[in-house]
Design a protein around this motif. Sequence first.
Motif, PDB file in Angstrom:
ATOM      1  N   PRO A 129       0.822  -1.195   0.000  1.00  0.00           N
ATOM      2  CA  PRO A 129       0.000   0.000   0.000  1.00  0.00           C
ATOM      3  C   PRO A 129       0.867   1.260   0.000  1.00  0.00           C
ATOM      4  CG  PRO A 129       0.016  -0.989   2.173  1.00  0.00           C
ATOM      5  CD  PRO A 129       0.763  -1.920   1.265  1.00  0.00           C
ATOM      6  N   HIS A 130       0.235   2.397  -0.246  1.00  0.00           N
ATOM      7  CA  HIS A 130       0.944   3.674  -0.264  1.00  0.00           C
ATOM      8  C   HIS A 130       1.762   3.784   1.027  1.00  0.00           C
ATOM      9  CE1 HIS A 130       1.614   7.982   0.099  1.00  0.00           C
ATOM     10  NE2 HIS A 130       1.307   8.104  -1.185  1.00  0.00           N
ATOM     11  N   PRO A 131       3.042   4.123   0.934  1.00  0.00           N
ATOM     12  CA  PRO A 131       3.915   4.036   2.106  1.00  0.00           C
ATOM     13  C   PRO A 131       3.624   5.011   3.238  1.00  0.00           C
ATOM     14  CG  PRO A 131       5.078   5.028   0.262  1.00  0.00           C
ATOM     15  CD  PRO A 131       3.754   4.544  -0.264  1.00  0.00           C
ATOM     16  N   ARG A 132       2.896   6.094   2.996  1.00  0.00           N
ATOM     17  CA  ARG A 132       2.644   7.065   4.058  1.00  0.00           C
ATOM     18  C   ARG A 132       1.156   7.315   4.319  1.00  0.00           C
ATOM     19  NH1 ARG A 132       6.397   8.177   0.817  1.00  0.00           N
ATOM     20  NH2 ARG A 132       5.173   9.565  -0.492  1.00  0.00           N
ATOM     21  N   ALA A 133       0.283   6.684   3.593  1.00  0.00           N
ATOM     22  CA  ALA A 133      -1.152   6.955   3.737  1.00  0.00           C
ATOM     23  C   ALA A 133      -1.640   6.722   5.161  1.00  0.00           C
ATOM     24  CB  ALA A 133      -1.953   6.098   2.758  1.00  0.00           C
ATOM     25  N   HIS A 134      -1.149   5.685   5.805  1.00  0.00           N
ATOM     26  CA  HIS A 134      -1.622   5.344   7.151  1.00  0.00           C
ATOM     27  C   HIS A 134      -1.285   6.412   8.190  1.00  0.00           C
ATOM     28  CE1 HIS A 134       2.538   3.933   7.192  1.00  0.00           C
ATOM     29  NE2 HIS A 134       2.486   4.025   8.508  1.00  0.00           N
ATOM     30  N   GLU A 135      -0.339   7.299   7.883  1.00  0.00           N
ATOM     31  CA  GLU A 135       0.059   8.365   8.809  1.00  0.00           C
ATOM     32  C   GLU A 135      -0.779   9.622   8.652  1.00  0.00           C
ATOM     33  OE1 GLU A 135       4.035   9.000   7.492  1.00  0.00           O
ATOM     34  OE2 GLU A 135       4.811   7.206   8.499  1.00  0.00           O
ATOM     35  N   ARG A 136      -1.591   9.711   7.616  1.00  0.00           N
ATOM     36  CA  ARG A 136      -2.250  10.951   7.204  1.00  0.00           C
ATOM     37  C   ARG A 136      -3.741  10.936   7.519  1.00  0.00           C
ATOM     38  NH1 ARG A 136       0.829  11.328   1.322  1.00  0.00           N
ATOM     39  NH2 ARG A 136       2.832  11.928   2.207  1.00  0.00           N
ATOM     40  N   LEU A 137      -4.157  11.853   8.373  1.00  0.00           N
ATOM     41  CA  LEU A 137      -5.577  11.929   8.702  1.00  0.00           C
ATOM     42  C   LEU A 137      -6.400  12.320   7.488  1.00  0.00           C
ATOM     43  CD1 LEU A 137      -7.838  11.682  10.724  1.00  0.00           C
ATOM     44  CD2 LEU A 137      -7.407  14.062  11.410  1.00  0.00           C
ATOM     45  N   PHE A 138      -5.850  13.126   6.579  1.00  0.00           N
ATOM     46  CA  PHE A 138      -6.612  13.534   5.402  1.00  0.00           C
ATOM     47  C   PHE A 138      -6.797  12.392   4.409  1.00  0.00           C
ATOM     48  CE2 PHE A 138      -2.246  15.130   4.926  1.00  0.00           C
ATOM     49  CZ  PHE A 138      -1.835  14.514   3.753  1.00  0.00           C
ATOM     50  N   VAL A 139      -6.166  11.238   4.657  1.00  0.00           N
ATOM     51  CA  VAL A 139      -6.419  10.021   3.884  1.00  0.00           C
ATOM     52  C   VAL A 139      -7.242   9.036   4.721  1.00  0.00           C
ATOM     53  CG1 VAL A 139      -5.385   8.024   2.720  1.00  0.00           C
ATOM     54  CG2 VAL A 139      -4.326  10.275   2.502  1.00  0.00           C
ATOM     55  N   MET A 140      -6.785   8.751   5.927  1.00  0.00           N
ATOM     56  CA  MET A 140      -7.461   7.754   6.757  1.00  0.00           C
ATOM     57  C   MET A 140      -8.811   8.233   7.278  1.00  0.00           C
ATOM     58  SD  MET A 140      -5.910   4.909   6.800  1.00  0.00           S
ATOM     59  CE  MET A 140      -5.147   5.005   5.190  1.00  0.00           C
ATOM     60  N   GLY A 141      -8.963   9.534   7.504  1.00  0.00           N
ATOM     61  CA  GLY A 141     -10.263  10.060   7.934  1.00  0.00           C
ATOM     62  C   GLY A 141     -11.340   9.808   6.890  1.00  0.00           C
ATOM     63  N   PRO A 142     -11.115  10.248   5.633  1.00  0.00           N
ATOM     64  CA  PRO A 142     -12.119   9.965   4.605  1.00  0.00           C
ATOM     65  C   PRO A 142     -12.331   8.468   4.367  1.00  0.00           C
ATOM     66  CG  PRO A 142     -10.640  11.696   3.862  1.00  0.00           C
ATOM     67  CD  PRO A 142     -10.081  11.159   5.147  1.00  0.00           C
ATOM     68  N   LEU A 143     -11.254   7.675   4.450  1.00  0.00           N
ATOM     69  CA  LEU A 143     -11.405   6.231   4.262  1.00  0.00           C
ATOM     70  C   LEU A 143     -12.239   5.637   5.388  1.00  0.00           C
ATOM     71  CD1 LEU A 143     -10.849   3.656   2.698  1.00  0.00           C
ATOM     72  CD2 LEU A 143      -8.644   3.494   3.875  1.00  0.00           C
ATOM     73  N   ALA A 144     -11.974   6.070   6.614  1.00  0.00           N
ATOM     74  CA  ALA A 144     -12.742   5.557   7.760  1.00  0.00           C
ATOM     75  C   ALA A 144     -14.210   5.947   7.660  1.00  0.00           C
ATOM     76  CB  ALA A 144     -12.138   6.076   9.069  1.00  0.00           C
ATOM     77  N   ALA A 201      -8.989   1.211   9.141  1.00  0.00           N
ATOM     78  CA  ALA A 201      -8.973   2.624   8.762  1.00  0.00           C
ATOM     79  C   ALA A 201      -9.388   3.492   9.941  1.00  0.00           C
ATOM     80  CB  ALA A 201      -9.891   2.868   7.565  1.00  0.00           C
ATOM     81  N   ALA A 202     -10.373   3.051  10.711  1.00  0.00           N
ATOM     82  CA  ALA A 202     -10.820   3.823  11.875  1.00  0.00           C
ATOM     83  C   ALA A 202      -9.688   3.958  12.897  1.00  0.00           C
ATOM     84  CB  ALA A 202     -12.047   3.174  12.507  1.00  0.00           C
ATOM     85  N   GLU A 203      -8.973   2.875  13.156  1.00  0.00           N
ATOM     86  CA  GLU A 203      -7.845   2.934  14.094  1.00  0.00           C
ATOM     87  C   GLU A 203      -6.751   3.851  13.575  1.00  0.00           C
ATOM     88  OE1 GLU A 203      -8.053  -1.551  16.028  1.00  0.00           O
ATOM     89  OE2 GLU A 203      -7.062  -1.272  14.092  1.00  0.00           O
TER      90      GLU A 203
END
Length: 158
Positions: free
Chosen positions: A112-127, A142-144
């Motif tokens: 997966p994208h190497p930094r996506a899990h660190e970014r709220l602007f990615v994980m927030g919309p995904l969650a 994604a919520a975690e």
Amino acid sequence: MALGGNLAGNFTSSEALLEAALARFPQAGLPVLARSRWWRSAAWPDANGNEYRNGIAIVETNAPPEAVLEALFAIERSFGRIRGAPNAPRTLDLDLIAYGRRLNDGPGLILPHPRAHERLFVMGPLAEIAPDWRHPAIGRTAAELAREASVGRDATPV
């Protein structure tokens, strides 16, 4: 797929540009199954720049991930994206965040994208649309990951 940008280009707003880009996904063989709201966050690294807008779309495709990435780059180019300096202001940034459970660390494509899990602007919309999605390498939902994100902590839905 992550969508983002902080320059409206020929559109009335970044949101309008992102909507137009998202509308091109089906033509590119990427029918959208679900999508998040647009989220806003401060410009980075220069907080004086235009705010960013970001969102997530879940698509369905049988195309290989390399072809999906090329389709995303073609959409970016059609909206005037010129890839230059990292983190520079941009009209449109499309990223392949994950492709099923696939792991890839090859040149030109890391999944997966190497930094996506660190970014709220990615994980927030995904969650928002898939809270139980599990990161293929980390195993967290994604919520975690949204709760634990360390980058873009100011991100909120528009």
